[in-house]
Design an enzyme around this catalytic site. Structure first.
Site, short mmCIF file in Angstrom:
data_model
loop_
_atom_site.label_atom_id
_atom_site.label_comp_id
_atom_site.label_asym_id
_atom_site.label_seq_id
_atom_site.Cartn_x
_atom_site.Cartn_y
_atom_site.Cartn_z
N GLU A 1 37.44 48.91 34.31
CA GLU A 1 37.41 49.72 33.08
C GLU A 1 37.74 51.16 33.45
O GLU A 1 37.76 51.51 34.64
CB GLU A 1 36.03 49.64 32.43
CG GLU A 1 35.71 48.24 31.94
CD GLU A 1 34.41 48.15 31.14
OE1 GLU A 1 33.72 49.18 30.99
OE2 GLU A 1 34.12 47.05 30.67
N PRO A 2 37.97 52.01 32.46
CA PRO A 2 38.30 53.40 32.80
C PRO A 2 37.24 54.05 33.68
O PRO A 2 37.56 54.82 34.58
CB PRO A 2 38.38 54.09 31.43
CG PRO A 2 38.69 53.00 30.47
CD PRO A 2 38.06 51.76 31.01
N GLY B 1 35.54 51.10 38.49
CA GLY B 1 36.55 50.49 39.35
C GLY B 1 35.87 49.88 40.56
O GLY B 1 35.48 48.72 40.54
N GLU C 1 39.55 34.90 47.62
CA GLU C 1 40.53 35.80 47.02
C GLU C 1 41.07 36.80 48.05
O GLU C 1 42.26 37.13 48.03
CB GLU C 1 39.91 36.51 45.82
CG GLU C 1 39.72 35.50 44.71
CD GLU C 1 39.07 36.05 43.47
OE1 GLU C 1 38.66 37.22 43.48
OE2 GLU C 1 38.98 35.29 42.50
N GLY D 1 66.11 56.26 58.11
CA GLY D 1 66.59 57.61 57.81
C GLY D 1 66.80 57.79 56.32
O GLY D 1 66.02 57.27 55.50
C1 FAD Z 1 48.55 47.74 40.07
C2 FAD Z 1 47.10 47.44 39.88
C3 FAD Z 1 46.71 46.17 39.47
C4 FAD Z 1 45.35 45.91 39.19
N1 FAD Z 1 45.02 44.69 38.68
C5 FAD Z 1 43.74 44.48 38.28
C6 FAD Z 1 43.40 43.30 37.55
O1 FAD Z 1 44.24 42.42 37.32
N2 FAD Z 1 42.13 43.16 37.11
C7 FAD Z 1 41.17 44.11 37.34
O2 FAD Z 1 40.03 43.93 36.90
N3 FAD Z 1 41.46 45.25 38.03
C8 FAD Z 1 42.72 45.45 38.50
N4 FAD Z 1 43.05 46.61 39.16
C9 FAD Z 1 42.00 47.62 39.38
C10 FAD Z 1 41.59 47.78 40.82
O3 FAD Z 1 40.78 46.69 41.20
C11 FAD Z 1 40.88 49.15 40.93
O4 FAD Z 1 41.87 50.14 40.78
C12 FAD Z 1 40.16 49.30 42.24
O5 FAD Z 1 39.05 48.45 42.31
C13 FAD Z 1 39.68 50.76 42.44
O6 FAD Z 1 39.01 51.26 41.33
P1 FAD Z 1 39.44 52.68 40.71
O7 FAD Z 1 40.92 52.69 40.60
O8 FAD Z 1 38.66 52.90 39.49
O9 FAD Z 1 39.07 53.74 41.83
P2 FAD Z 1 37.61 54.39 42.07
O10 FAD Z 1 36.60 53.31 42.18
O11 FAD Z 1 37.41 55.47 41.09
O12 FAD Z 1 37.81 55.04 43.51
C14 FAD Z 1 38.43 56.30 43.73
C15 FAD Z 1 38.30 56.63 45.22
O13 FAD Z 1 36.90 56.73 45.56
C16 FAD Z 1 36.63 55.85 46.65
N5 FAD Z 1 35.27 55.32 46.54
C17 FAD Z 1 34.69 54.70 45.47
N6 FAD Z 1 33.45 54.34 45.77
C18 FAD Z 1 33.22 54.72 47.05
C19 FAD Z 1 32.13 54.61 47.96
N7 FAD Z 1 30.99 54.01 47.60
N8 FAD Z 1 32.27 55.13 49.21
C20 FAD Z 1 33.41 55.72 49.59
N9 FAD Z 1 34.50 55.85 48.80
C21 FAD Z 1 34.40 55.34 47.55
C22 FAD Z 1 37.67 54.74 46.52
O14 FAD Z 1 37.85 54.05 47.75
C23 FAD Z 1 38.90 55.55 46.11
O15 FAD Z 1 39.49 56.12 47.26
C24 FAD Z 1 44.38 46.90 39.44
C25 FAD Z 1 44.78 48.16 39.90
C26 FAD Z 1 46.11 48.45 40.10
C27 FAD Z 1 46.50 49.84 40.53
#
Ligand code: FAD
Length: 381
Positions: free
Chosen positions: A129-130, A133, A244, A341
């Site tokens: 969700e927004p 993650g 997975e 390159g």
């Molecule tokens: C192309 C694409 C396809 C996707 N497909 C799916 C899908 O089909 N279904 C689905 O449900 N999701 C999907 N996702 C979502 C994906 O699983 C999430 O983007 C991912 O889990 C990371 O969550 P976030 O983007 O909200 O990043 P955030 O969780 O906000 O993380 C931001 C940064 O903070 C770091 N961080 C977070 N928590 C910690 C911690 N405890 N300690 C240290 N660092 C931390 C992360 O590593 C990252 O560097 C997809 C994403 C993309 C880009």
């Protein structure tokens, strides 16, 4: 003792998939899908017609009943030809099969799995969700039981292939009083249901695999439109993580190998200072590193899927395989770009696609940071 040799059947499967993909999925097709940002419908239909979509589906539901190692062999080969295609297969078929086999009712299995194998229906999986993650269990999309119906409101983010899906496995909060991992249910959502709006997100790579956000406003689902038990949806996610991660690692290893094979050809053809660039020691060192890292990633992967097939929990091993293979793939694409390159920067060469596509490997299925946390947690238990 673990033996990672493929069986004769697995070798045969890989060779027959390779012949199929060389014919039906040539580099020009892959480039066109990338350029047009087009879902590979034609290839998908042919995979279905040849029975490949049924690989992970049990035989009693019209599939081939392949093991995790079979699936890894398949995905590694597929990703070598068409990485986005392998990701699409994983998203639209494998995740759903796994959830339905372990948690679906007998009726759901009988109705959905044979159609999935035939390519008549596709799935997507929506957890993120927004505002949730990495901390996925803090999701807020709300499901309330009203009489015989669930009413769902909220917003999902980053759902791959939702646009092409006939069903979305949607994770929503069904109990706000329970601890966050215990109040989540997996719903079976038909995206044509009134109140569902699917929007396309623009992204860097993996162009043929659509990425969507989903808006849910007073969406009404029948009481039984769930997979597994009410409030036990998080179990559905946890149960299949090792499996997975093997699948995602297989895609990474296959795609990284593709980078190496392409750059071996390029550096053997390109000449500077009157000699092939693969004769320079600095180039040869990069090639050696790429080969070694890919081989190491493959070994981690095959150890992990062997453990899955033996029913041995391998949280750490599968996280290692996922982490190492994803970073290996990113490095391989980066190294490939460097060795080309200025030519690597041109859209007419495939390396830029790997450069764009590879980045997701370090995000989806757990970011590199989260995977390091999982590994270190096992070390300090
Ligand atoms: C192309 C694409 C396809 C996707 N497909 C799916 C899908 O089909 N279904 C689905 O449900 N999701 C999907 N996702 C979502 C994906 O699983 C999430 O983007 C991912 O889990 C990371 O969550 P976030 O983007 O909200 O990043 P955030 O969780 O906000 O993380 C931001 C940064 O903070 C770091 N961080 C977070 N928590 C910690 C911690 N405890 N300690 C240290 N660092 C931390 C992360 O590593 C990252 O560097 C997809 C994403 C993309 C880009």
């Amino acid at each position: 003792m673990m033996n990672f040799d493929l069986t004769d059947e697995q070798r045969l499967m890989r060779d027959s998939l390779r012949s199929f993909l060389l014919k039906e999925c040539p580099p020009e097709y892959v480039r066109q899908c990338d350029e047009d940002e087009a879902f590979p419908f034609a290839l998908y239909d042919k995979l279905a017609a040849e029975g490949w979509l049924g690989l992970p589906i049990p035989e009693e539901y019209g599939g081939m009943g392949g093991s995790c190692t079979d699936l890894v062999v398949f995905l590694e080969e597929f990703a070598h030809h068409f990485e986005a295609g392998a990701n699409i297969f994983y998203t639209t078929v494998v995740i759903a099969t796994d959830a339905l086999v372990h948690f679906g009712s007998e009726e759901q299995k009988q109705e959905l799995l044979p159609r999935l194998a035939k390519g008549e229906i596709r799935f997507a999986f929506s957890l993120s969700e927004p505002n949730s993650g990495s901390d996925a269990a803090s999701l807020r999309t709300r499901a309330v039981l009203e009489g015989d119906e669930w009413v769902i409101n909220g917003q999902k983010m980053f759902c791959s292939c939702a646009q092409e899906a006939d069903y979305i496995l949607l994770m929503a909060r069904s109990d706000t009083d329970a601890p966050k991992h215990k109040g989540i249910t997996m719903f079976l959502l038909d995206p044509k249901t009134p109140g569902v709006e699917v929007r396309k997100l623009k992204k860097l790579g993996l162009k043929p695999m659509d990425l969507n956000e989903i808006f849910l406003k007073d969406v009404r689902l029948p009481k039984d439109a769930i997979v597994g038990e009410v409030n036990s949806g998080w179990m559905n996610v946890l149960k299949t993580l090792d499996y997975e991660r093997c699948c995602l690692s297989a895609v990474n290893v296959g795609a990284a190998q593709s980078c190496l094979d392409k750059i071996l050809t390029y550096t053997d053809e390109r000449q500077q200072f009157g000699q092939k660039i693969n004769s320079f020691q600095l180039t040869r060192a990069k090639l050696a590193d790429m080969d070694m890292e890919i081989e190491a990633a493959r070994l981690l992967l095959y150890r992990s899927c062997t453990l899955v097939d033996r029913g041995i929990p391998n949280n750490k091993e599968s996280a290692m395989a996922n982490l190492y293979s994803s970073e290996t793939y990113v490095r391989a694409a980066m190294s490939g770009m460097r060795m080309m390159g200025g030519w690597g920067y041109l859209m007419e060469y495939d390396m830029q696609r790997h450069f764009r596509d590879s980045k997701l490997a370090e995000i989806g299925g757990g970011t590199s940071e989260i995977l390091r946390i999982i590994i270190s947690r096992e070390l300090t238990k």
